[in-house]
Scaffold this active site. Structure first.
Site, PDB file in Angstrom:
ATOM      1  N   ALA A  78       0.821  -1.214   0.000  1.00 31.80           N
ATOM      2  CA  ALA A  78       0.000   0.000   0.000  1.00 31.80           C
ATOM      3  C   ALA A  78       0.857   1.267   0.000  1.00 31.80           C
ATOM      4  CB  ALA A  78      -0.930  -0.006   1.207  1.00 31.80           C
ATOM      5  N   HIS A 108      10.775   9.131  13.105  1.00 29.35           N
ATOM      6  CA  HIS A 108       9.628   8.250  12.887  1.00 29.35           C
ATOM      7  C   HIS A 108       8.314   9.026  12.880  1.00 29.35           C
ATOM      8  CE1 HIS A 108       8.736   3.714  13.038  1.00 29.35           C
ATOM      9  NE2 HIS A 108       7.714   4.320  12.473  1.00 29.35           N
ATOM     10  N   ILE A 109       8.232  10.004  11.990  1.00 20.51           N
ATOM     11  CA  ILE A 109       7.060  10.888  11.902  1.00 20.51           C
ATOM     12  C   ILE A 109       6.209  10.591  10.671  1.00 20.51           C
ATOM     13  CG2 ILE A 109       8.089  12.743  13.262  1.00 20.51           C
ATOM     14  CD1 ILE A 109       8.786  14.155  10.617  1.00 20.51           C
ATOM     15  N   GLY A 110       6.344   9.377  10.128  1.00 22.51           N
ATOM     16  CA  GLY A 110       5.603   9.038   8.919  1.00 22.51           C
ATOM     17  C   GLY A 110       4.108   9.276   9.018  1.00 22.51           C
ATOM     18  N   SER A 111       3.526   8.983  10.173  1.00 23.58           N
ATOM     19  CA  SER A 111       2.074   9.160  10.342  1.00 23.58           C
ATOM     20  C   SER A 111       1.749  10.379  11.202  1.00 23.58           C
ATOM     21  CB  SER A 111       1.462   7.915  10.986  1.00 23.58           C
ATOM     22  OG  SER A 111       1.957   7.746  12.309  1.00 23.58           O
ATOM     23  N   GLU A 116      14.969   0.730  16.698  1.00 23.85           N
ATOM     24  CA  GLU A 116      13.540   0.674  17.014  1.00 23.85           C
ATOM     25  C   GLU A 116      12.952  -0.725  16.898  1.00 23.85           C
ATOM     26  OE1 GLU A 116      11.470   4.679  15.651  1.00 23.85           O
ATOM     27  OE2 GLU A 116      12.554   3.746  13.996  1.00 23.85           O
ATOM     28  N   ASP A 153      13.409   7.671   8.160  1.00 25.89           N
ATOM     29  CA  ASP A 153      12.446   7.976   9.223  1.00 25.89           C
ATOM     30  C   ASP A 153      12.372   6.820  10.215  1.00 25.89           C
ATOM     31  OD1 ASP A 153      10.406   9.702  10.367  1.00 25.89           O
ATOM     32  OD2 ASP A 153       8.915   8.264   9.637  1.00 25.89           O
ATOM     33  N   ARG A 188      11.108  -0.103   7.496  1.00 26.94           N
ATOM     34  CA  ARG A 188      11.538  -0.512   8.831  1.00 26.94           C
ATOM     35  C   ARG A 188      13.051  -0.364   8.895  1.00 26.94           C
ATOM     36  NH1 ARG A 188       7.456   0.352  10.895  1.00 26.94           N
ATOM     37  NH2 ARG A 188       6.121  -0.996  12.152  1.00 26.94           N
TER      38      ARG A 188
END
Length: 326
Positions: A155, A287-290, A261, A256, A232
């Site tokens: 996706a 890690h600000i993808g969302s 992690e 990101d 990832r």
């Protein structure tokens, strides 16, 4: 008896009210995760848990949660969760599969442009006060007329291809043995490494994808290639990337997500490779993808709905199952 719901990170007030309508909520006020001991203390009599990216759930965690019925994850990837252990413990696990797609794809394009066009060093230079007007410096490369490879056509990968359509790329390559996108030229990873000006990773972490990009892969990289990772962290060997940057094989690296992690990997690094932190040709985001406010609210509400459905004796559409060996 009121159901106890453990929420491991702060959530929006609307989400908190929704959860409180069905049980007693114990919420971490964050942003730092609870210690393992604190988590165990909260889980000992909990029936439900809302989990987030910093959480790891395995058999040991479940041993401290004997009443737990469900874990509702406000995230998409589930590599930090032992699905077999959860299924064996009778714990229903759900994830939010699609709401993170669009903002993560947007960030991938943003990182690619930022890295290739020297936006960070340019910003740093202007802030020194030494900028006196245009000079012929900080030349980079653009998406227009470049070859761009997207590794992973799930996706998020397809959403990245959506956005690349408007940039006038010379060619868009796709690397994925399982998914097909008619808008790209499907190639092997080795071909993408040698031909792509940009390589964008949108790959989940599996046993076979860990260190997909390692020293051997990077040795094939087209000189000056811009590598972007929004999948990832451990899909990339950060030490190998650092070496490729130092020898000039890679033109830039943007990420990101980071190896540190991937909590379930016992041998993961505990910090980001220091070479990446100091290099001028890296762009690193936390890690600000969302991290779009309306998107995060929608993700939390969807996770809350999954949790509430299980407590009501229903199975949510977002349930994830593991195949337990016989």
């Amino acid at each position: 008896m009121s159901k106890k719901i453990v929420v491991t990170q702060p959530v929006h007030a609307e989400v908190l009210r929704t959860l409180q309508s069905v049980g007693e909520v114990v919420m971490n006020t964050g942003p730092a995760p609870w210690t393992q001991a604190e988590l165990y203390q909260h889980l000992v009599d909990a029936e439900a848990m809302m989990a987030f990216m910093p959480d790891r759930v395995d058999a040991e965690v479940l041993r401290h949660a004997p009443r737990l019925k469900t874990i509702a994850c406000a995230l998409k990837g589930y590599d930090n969760f032992d699905l077999q252990a959860c299924e064996q413990a009778g714990v229903v696990v759900s994830f939010v599969p699609d709401l993170l797609t669009e903002p993560t794809a947007e960030l991938a394009i943003g990182l690619a442009i930022a890295a290739a066009r020297n936006i960070k060093p340019g910003d740093d230079f202007v802030r020194t006060g030494q900028y006196e007007g245009w000079r012929p410096v900080l030349y980079g490369t653009g998406l227009h007329q470049s070859v761009v490879a997207v590794v992973g056509l799930g996706a998020v990968g397809r959403a990245i291809v959506d956005r690349l359509q408007g940039f006038g790329c010379a060619q868009i390559l796709g690397v994925d043995p399982y998914n097909v996108d008619e808008r790209v030229v499907q190639v092997a990873l080795s071909t993408a490494m040698t031909q792509a000006d940009y390589l964008i990773l949108a790959v989940p972490l599996t046993d076979t994808s860990r260190y997909l990009i390692d020293d051997a892969a990077l040795a094939q990289a087209k000189p000056g290639q811009v590598l972007v990772n929004i999948g990832r962290g451990s899909v990339v060997c950060e030490a190998a990337v650092a070496r490729a940057l130092q020898r000039g094989q890679l033109g830039a690296y943007a990420a990101d997500v980071y190896e540190m992690e991937d909590w379930r990997l016992a041998d993961r690094p505990l910090y980001i490779n220091p070479v990446l932190l100091v290099a001028d040709n890296t762009v690193l985001t936390p890690h600000i993808g969302s991290a779009v406010a309306r998107v995060r609210l929608a993700i939390e509400l969807r996770a809350a709905d999954n949790l509430i459905q299980v407590l009501a004796g229903q199975m949510p559409a977002d349930i994830v199952r593991s195949v337990i060996p016989a």
